[in-house]
Design a protein around this motif. Structure first.
Motif, PDB file in Angstrom:
ATOM      1  N   HIS A 174       0.827  -1.210   0.000  1.00 50.62           N
ATOM      2  CA  HIS A 174       0.000   0.000   0.000  1.00 50.62           C
ATOM      3  C   HIS A 174       0.862   1.262   0.000  1.00 50.62           C
ATOM      4  O   HIS A 174       0.474   2.283  -0.584  1.00 50.62           O
ATOM      5  CB  HIS A 174      -0.921  -0.013   1.215  1.00 50.62           C
ATOM      6  CG  HIS A 174      -1.688   1.248   1.418  1.00 50.62           C
ATOM      7  ND1 HIS A 174      -2.546   1.764   0.465  1.00 50.62           N
ATOM      8  CD2 HIS A 174      -1.721   2.118   2.470  1.00 50.62           C
ATOM      9  CE1 HIS A 174      -3.087   2.887   0.923  1.00 50.62           C
ATOM     10  NE2 HIS A 174      -2.599   3.120   2.126  1.00 50.62           N
ATOM     11  N   GLY A 175       2.035   1.211   0.605  1.00 51.80           N
ATOM     12  CA  GLY A 175       2.882   2.394   0.705  1.00 51.80           C
ATOM     13  C   GLY A 175       3.783   2.640  -0.487  1.00 51.80           C
ATOM     14  O   GLY A 175       4.520   3.640  -0.506  1.00 51.80           O
ATOM     15  N   ARG A 176       3.746   1.787  -1.498  1.00 54.91           N
ATOM     16  CA  ARG A 176       4.659   1.963  -2.632  1.00 54.91           C
ATOM     17  C   ARG A 176       4.469   3.300  -3.325  1.00 54.91           C
ATOM     18  O   ARG A 176       5.430   3.910  -3.779  1.00 54.91           O
ATOM     19  CB  ARG A 176       4.469   0.819  -3.632  1.00 54.91           C
ATOM     20  CG  ARG A 176       5.031  -0.506  -3.170  1.00 54.91           C
ATOM     21  CD  ARG A 176       4.807  -1.594  -4.208  1.00 54.91           C
ATOM     22  NE  ARG A 176       5.330  -2.880  -3.772  1.00 54.91           N
ATOM     23  CZ  ARG A 176       5.258  -4.001  -4.476  1.00 54.91           C
ATOM     24  NH1 ARG A 176       4.647  -3.977  -5.666  1.00 54.91           N
ATOM     25  NH2 ARG A 176       5.750  -5.133  -4.011  1.00 54.91           N
ATOM     26  N   ARG A 177       3.227   3.761  -3.467  1.00 59.68           N
ATOM     27  CA  ARG A 177       2.990   5.054  -4.110  1.00 59.68           C
ATOM     28  C   ARG A 177       3.722   6.175  -3.372  1.00 59.68           C
ATOM     29  O   ARG A 177       4.204   7.128  -3.979  1.00 59.68           O
ATOM     30  CB  ARG A 177       1.487   5.366  -4.121  1.00 59.68           C
ATOM     31  CG  ARG A 177       1.224   6.837  -4.321  1.00 59.68           C
ATOM     32  CD  ARG A 177      -0.149   7.258  -3.862  1.00 59.68           C
ATOM     33  NE  ARG A 177      -1.075   7.187  -4.946  1.00 59.68           N
ATOM     34  CZ  ARG A 177      -2.187   6.463  -4.938  1.00 59.68           C
ATOM     35  NH1 ARG A 177      -2.490   5.760  -3.873  1.00 59.68           N
ATOM     36  NH2 ARG A 177      -2.987   6.455  -5.964  1.00 59.68           N
TER      37      ARG A 177
ATOM     38  N   ALA B 195       1.281  -1.544  -7.915  1.00 60.89           N
ATOM     39  CA  ALA B 195       0.769  -0.699  -6.826  1.00 60.89           C
ATOM     40  C   ALA B 195       1.472   0.653  -6.763  1.00 60.89           C
ATOM     41  O   ALA B 195       1.523   1.294  -5.713  1.00 60.89           O
ATOM     42  CB  ALA B 195       0.859  -1.414  -5.479  1.00 60.89           C
ATOM     43  N   CYS B 196       2.015   1.088  -7.887  1.00 62.09           N
ATOM     44  CA  CYS B 196       2.590   2.428  -7.988  1.00 62.09           C
ATOM     45  C   CYS B 196       2.581   2.814  -9.463  1.00 62.09           C
ATOM     46  O   CYS B 196       2.413   1.963 -10.337  1.00 62.09           O
ATOM     47  CB  CYS B 196       4.002   2.498  -7.414  1.00 62.09           C
ATOM     48  SG  CYS B 196       5.173   1.354  -8.188  1.00 62.09           S
ATOM     49  N   ALA B 197       2.735   4.115  -9.726  1.00 58.77           N
ATOM     50  CA  ALA B 197       2.737   4.582 -11.114  1.00 58.77           C
ATOM     51  C   ALA B 197       3.596   5.840 -11.212  1.00 58.77           C
ATOM     52  O   ALA B 197       3.082   6.961 -11.200  1.00 58.77           O
ATOM     53  CB  ALA B 197       1.304   4.874 -11.586  1.00 58.77           C
TER      54      ALA B 197
ATOM     55  N   LEU C 221      -3.338   2.207  -4.478  1.00 55.43           N
ATOM     56  CA  LEU C 221      -2.968   1.555  -5.732  1.00 55.43           C
ATOM     57  C   LEU C 221      -2.770   0.051  -5.557  1.00 55.43           C
ATOM     58  O   LEU C 221      -2.493  -0.658  -6.518  1.00 55.43           O
ATOM     59  CB  LEU C 221      -1.705   2.192  -6.314  1.00 55.43           C
ATOM     60  CG  LEU C 221      -1.940   3.505  -7.070  1.00 55.43           C
ATOM     61  CD1 LEU C 221      -0.627   4.070  -7.589  1.00 55.43           C
ATOM     62  CD2 LEU C 221      -2.908   3.305  -8.226  1.00 55.43           C
ATOM     63  N   MET C 222      -2.918  -0.432  -4.336  1.00 55.57           N
ATOM     64  CA  MET C 222      -3.070  -1.865  -4.132  1.00 55.57           C
ATOM     65  C   MET C 222      -4.498  -2.210  -4.546  1.00 55.57           C
ATOM     66  O   MET C 222      -5.434  -1.461  -4.268  1.00 55.57           O
ATOM     67  CB  MET C 222      -2.843  -2.208  -2.654  1.00 55.57           C
ATOM     68  CG  MET C 222      -2.948  -3.678  -2.330  1.00 55.57           C
ATOM     69  SD  MET C 222      -2.578  -3.983  -0.569  1.00 55.57           S
ATOM     70  CE  MET C 222      -3.235  -5.639  -0.379  1.00 55.57           C
TER      71      MET C 222
END
Length: 580
Positions: free
Chosen positions: A89-92, A214-216, A442-443
């Motif tokens: 969840h924290g990747r963004r 889970a990120c962009a 983004l998850m």
């Protein structure tokens, strides 16, 4: 004294009519959700919840579900930490971050209902299943299984995993999500907003892969272009290009329109099903049943995957040439690790649904199946002659399952994909603490929870069929998943209360070499950044404080002993239930 069984009823109209829910023990994870779902399915209940939930009735020997947090977790915060949910969840944002909503416990609650339904279904076929065990930790591993599979693949990710991603903000302050599956529509949308061509080109790949990573991390120029135009201009660009946009809605807005519908709908019709087959093995309560799955992406394939883990034979309907996502990197032995996370163990049959001959062949296959499952776009099944009415004509006892985006409950709703449903239903507000701007995760929260609810609904349909002989149509949706996930926050909003958790809620604590997580509402009395994670954990444990390391690299989970490897060498999370 043994509990007295509820007297049988002549003809149940819901799968659990005539059964009673008894609860014992201390409060268990998501016990309220379990009791509510079982009540919606017809069970009478005492109003209590506990870590032991038992369904009893005259036709059954009783099935008990025991739900725990797991080996290391003691609550939602620590479960999210040790299973990698915080890390994904924290990747963004570039740092681990807790979901303010109780995601892992919610998933475990749905899995608990599944275990009870599967146990009852097995009993109707002569099995001796009387007990199932579920842990929140296993539910969390299931939720991150695609990301975990990628972390253990033979090759690196095909797209960069770095901070960044939607939503965007217009010049007049409207925060919005963008969705399109078409690179042409993507390019046309940004051209209309005067974005630099190079930024548009570089942005497509991370945008396309955000479901997987889970990120962009796409170029800042795209945010700048969105912020240079008002909301009406943004909407015009979407209409002209074929892309779709959705402004983020608040929980208060969702509460005002909430229709109180359950997360799934079961519609029975006359049939004459009666053959249960041989008693299934204890650890495979759906053995002997056949599921036809025509699913794309995550939601329907995960539903079928869960039914397969319960012992059903799953036959996957794929287009000519096979599912193109089989080759999506990263791979193990040439097969996509993410694809395997949802589809390992399934048989595959290639069917051209645009061909009248192949559609006839598919109807013939449905005539011999127990379940037909799909998540096609609204109206497509009817246009193909593969809707519920078409397939029930050849197999009246079929359980026909449709896992959709909106279930037809929100007229004028945007494309029914995970992030658009998150935006439209207030999930972005529910998953962030009070001091943070609302942002959808983004998850793929709703695709996974929607898949879990789809399997719960199919199991309920199968049990209703077994008890009544009826055929059943089953409808579930991402909207239902959003409503389940945000239920407590939405209720607070409906009462005029602040629906969000306080500032700093579930925020991991940095150490010299990583992060730790404390249980909810616990506070660290000192700065831990001068100590290693191991040193800080030892210090806290000596003081009697519960704390766990935050898993940020999912590859670390591969040595935990609970993750196996499949025939392709891809990581495989364990089945979330144990039956006895």
């Amino acid at each position: 004294m043994a509990p007295q069984a509820t007297p049988p009823i002549a003809q149940p109209s819901r799968p659990l009519d005539g059964l009673r829910l008894d609860a014992s023990g201390p409060p268990g994870p998501a016990g309220g959700l379990v009791a509510e779902h079982l009540r919606l399915l017809g069970a009478a209940e005492t109003g209590r919840s506990g870590e032991h939930m038992t369904l009893v009735g005259a036709e059954f020997g009783g099935v008990t579900a025991h739900t725990t947090w797991g080996g290391r977790a003691v609550d939602e915060a620590t479960a999210q930490a040790v299973t990698g949910i915080m890390g994904v969840h924290g990747r963004r944002d570039g740092t681990p971050r807790g979901l303010a909503a109780d995601y892992a416990a919610t998933a475990a609650g749905v899995l608990t209902v599944q275990g009870l339904l599967a146990g009852l279904l097995a009993q109707t076929c002569g099995s001796q299943v009387t007990r199932t065990e579920i842990s929140v930790e296993r539910a969390g591993l299931l939720a991150v299984s695609q990301y975990l599979a990628a972390a253990g693949a033979e090759e690196a990710e095909a797209a960069e995993t770095a901070p960044g991603g939607p939503p965007f903000t217009s010049a007049d302050g409207i925060v919005f999500e963008l969705e399109t599956l078409d690179p042409g529509a993507w390019a046309a949308f940004w051209r209309t907003l005067d974005a630099p061509a190079d930024a548009v080109r570089r942005g497509w790949r991370p945008f396309q892969f955000r479901y997987a990573t889970a990120c962009a991390p796409f170029p800042q120029e795209l945010h700048t272009a969105a912020g240079s135009h008002g909301w009406e201009r943004v909407r015009e660009a979407a209409r002209a290009s074929g892309a779709e946009v959705c402004a983020l809605h608040s929980l208060t807005e969702r509460a005002a329109e909430y229709d109180g519908a359950p997360p799934w709908e079961l519609t029975a019709h006359d049939a004459s099903y009666s053959d249960p087959g041989a008693p299934p093995d204890t650890d495979a309560p759906l053995a002997g049943l056949t599921v036809l799955e025509a699913g794309r992406r995550i939601q329907a394939p995960l539903t079928a995957h869960l039914l397969g883990l319960l012992g059903a034979e799953v036959v996957r309907i794929e287009p000519p040439g096979g599912d193109p996502l089989r080759g999506m990197p990263p791979t193990c032995s040439g097969v996509s690790a993410r694809w395997l996370a949802l589809n390992r163990g399934k048989k595959a049959v290639e069917v051209d649904i645009k061909s009248a001959t192949d559609r006839k062949r598919l109807r013939a296959m449905a005539a011999e199946a127990d379940v037909f499952l799909h998540n096609w776009a609204p109206g497509r099944a009817a246009a193909l002659g593969l809707d519920h009415a078409d397939l029930s004509a050849v197999n009246p006892a079929l359980v026909y399952a449709y896992t959709s985006g909106w279930a037809g409950r929100l007229p004028g709703a945007p494309m029914g994909t995970d992030f658009m449903v998150q935006a439209r239903t207030g999930v972005g507000e529910a998953v962030r603490a009070a001091e943070e701007p609302p942002v959808p995760s983004l998850m793929t929260l709703l695709d996974v929870l929607g898949g879990l609810l789809g399997a719960e609904a199919v199991l309920a349909g199968l049990l209703l069929r077994r008890r009544t002989g009826a055929g059943v149509r089953v409808d579930s949706s991402l909207l239902g998943a959003a409503d389940v996930l945000t239920a407590s926050a939405r209720c607070r909003a409906a009462q005029g209360l602040d629906p969000r958790q306080p500032a700093g809620f579930r925020r991991p604590v940095p150490t010299a070499d990583g992060w730790i997580a404390l249980p909810d509402h616990a506070a660290l009395p000192h700065d831990a950044r001068h100590l290693s994670t191991a040193q800080e954990l030892r210090r806290l444990h000596e003081r009697g404080m519960a704390a766990v390391p935050v898993v940020t690299d999912l590859a670390d989970l591969l040595s935990s002993g609970s993750i196996s490897r499949d025939a392709h060498g891809s990581p495989a999370v364990p089945a979330p239930w144990r039956f006895a």
